[in-house]
Design a protein around this motif. Sequence first.
Motif, short mmCIF file in Angstrom:
data_model
loop_
_atom_site.label_atom_id
_atom_site.label_comp_id
_atom_site.label_asym_id
_atom_site.label_seq_id
_atom_site.Cartn_x
_atom_site.Cartn_y
_atom_site.Cartn_z
N SER A 35 -1.05 76.92 67.79
CA SER A 35 -1.92 75.83 67.34
C SER A 35 -1.38 74.50 67.81
CB SER A 35 -1.98 75.82 65.81
OG SER A 35 -2.72 76.91 65.36
N SER A 46 0.59 68.65 63.98
CA SER A 46 2.01 68.39 63.73
C SER A 46 2.74 69.64 63.24
CB SER A 46 2.15 67.26 62.70
OG SER A 46 1.52 67.66 61.50
N SER A 47 2.00 70.60 62.66
CA SER A 47 2.66 71.74 62.01
C SER A 47 3.66 72.50 62.89
CB SER A 47 1.62 72.72 61.46
OG SER A 47 0.69 72.04 60.68
N ARG A 73 -8.28 70.01 71.68
CA ARG A 73 -9.16 68.84 71.56
C ARG A 73 -9.76 68.58 72.93
NH1 ARG A 73 -4.66 66.33 68.48
NH2 ARG A 73 -4.56 67.50 66.53
N MET A 108 -2.36 74.20 58.94
CA MET A 108 -3.47 73.89 58.03
C MET A 108 -3.52 72.39 57.81
SD MET A 108 -4.07 74.74 54.01
CE MET A 108 -3.08 73.31 53.54
N GLY A 109 -4.69 71.82 57.86
CA GLY A 109 -4.84 70.39 57.60
C GLY A 109 -4.98 70.12 56.11
N HIS A 140 -8.51 73.02 56.62
CA HIS A 140 -8.96 73.66 57.86
C HIS A 140 -7.79 74.36 58.54
CE1 HIS A 140 -7.41 70.14 60.27
NE2 HIS A 140 -7.27 71.07 61.20
N THR A 141 -8.13 75.33 59.35
CA THR A 141 -7.14 75.96 60.20
C THR A 141 -7.79 76.18 61.56
OG1 THR A 141 -5.48 77.71 60.32
CG2 THR A 141 -7.69 78.38 59.59
N ALA A 142 -6.98 76.32 62.62
CA ALA A 142 -7.54 76.26 63.98
C ALA A 142 -8.41 75.00 64.02
CB ALA A 142 -8.30 77.54 64.31
N SER A 143 -9.62 75.03 64.63
CA SER A 143 -10.54 73.89 64.46
C SER A 143 -11.76 74.38 63.69
CB SER A 143 -10.92 73.26 65.80
OG SER A 143 -9.83 72.47 66.27
N ARG A 157 -13.90 69.85 69.75
CA ARG A 157 -12.82 70.83 69.95
C ARG A 157 -13.37 72.13 70.52
NH1 ARG A 157 -8.67 69.56 65.85
NH2 ARG A 157 -9.16 67.47 65.11
N LYS A 198 -0.28 68.08 51.53
CA LYS A 198 -1.04 69.34 51.63
C LYS A 198 -0.77 70.28 50.45
CE LYS A 198 -1.00 69.17 56.65
NZ LYS A 198 -0.52 69.78 57.89
C1 6PG Z 1 -5.33 70.76 65.93
C2 6PG Z 1 -4.76 72.00 65.39
C3 6PG Z 1 -5.03 72.26 63.94
C4 6PG Z 1 -3.78 72.07 63.18
C5 6PG Z 1 -4.12 71.69 61.77
C6 6PG Z 1 -2.97 71.16 61.03
O1 6PG Z 1 -5.51 70.69 67.12
O2 6PG Z 1 -5.55 69.82 65.15
O3 6PG Z 1 -4.58 73.04 66.17
O4 6PG Z 1 -5.54 73.48 63.62
O5 6PG Z 1 -2.97 73.18 63.19
O6 6PG Z 1 -5.04 70.64 61.89
O7 6PG Z 1 -2.68 69.95 61.64
P1 6PG Z 1 -1.43 69.14 61.26
O8 6PG Z 1 -0.32 70.08 61.40
O9 6PG Z 1 -1.39 68.00 62.23
O10 6PG Z 1 -1.69 68.69 59.87
#
Ligand code: 6PG
Length: 239
Positions: A42, A45-46, A76, A144-145, A149-152, A182, A205
């Motif tokens: 992914s 920042s994670s 993106r 995970m945002g 959300h996860t992935a987009s 995305r 989070k």
């Molecule tokens: C992206 C990611 C997205 C990301 C989560 C968590 O391109 O934004 O692949 O799925 O893993 O949004 O984002 P953060 O780690 O930045 O909070």
Amino acid sequence: MKVNNVMKFESPAEMSVAALSAMASYCLTTIRAKGRINIAVSGGSSPLGLFALLAKPANMALLPWSKVHLFWVDERFVPMDDEDNNFKVACDTFIRRSRIPEENIHCINTAYSSPAQAAMAYRSELESYFGPGIPCFDLILLGMGADGHTASLFPMAKSLQEKTLPVIDVPPPVSSEPKLPRITMTLPVINKAAKVFIIIAGAEKQHVVDFVLSHGSREIKYPLQLIENENLSWYISRQ
Ligand code: 6PG
């Protein structure tokens, strides 16, 4: 969603050490059994802590990179040298320091005139590696945002209903940054993977993490809860 294998840490650094060690041993076991491993990573920042750790020479030596194939969970729709491009970030943080052969890098090409075309091209890329249908990844690394959300795959989005295509294009999210169109893998791909690591860091989070871990699939509020994969491992840092 089944909630098990939850590992909690005080800091992203501790979390990344644990995730790297589990990832390396899983990769080595898979390579021993199958001769190679395919991993989808992914952005955001994670995974950065894990990538940075991986870039250290001693850790780089943990994996036989010629046997590792790298894919992207999502991208993106910006040029590939843009700071918001997930592939560029991965290149800057670890790929450039690895010995991974160029032909093993399967990034999402954004040099197309639309996200739909980029998604179609990535579906072809997956098909030529895995064959037709939903691909089975050995390992998927997810984040995970703060909106769950996860992935987009964002809250309330049509993309959450996708059942047949492995990769689709999606409009800019309203609940998360950056607000860019995305290209993303879909839930069927995440659900079919042999192993999924969910890597989450950040105090902002924690309320979502607590909800997801305590509810599982009861009362679906966040996209992450729609994952149905028996082989999840959670790496969670409070900070
Ligand atoms: C992206 C990611 C997205 C990301 C989560 C968590 O391109 O934004 O692949 O799925 O893993 O949004 O984002 P953060 O780690 O930045 O909070």
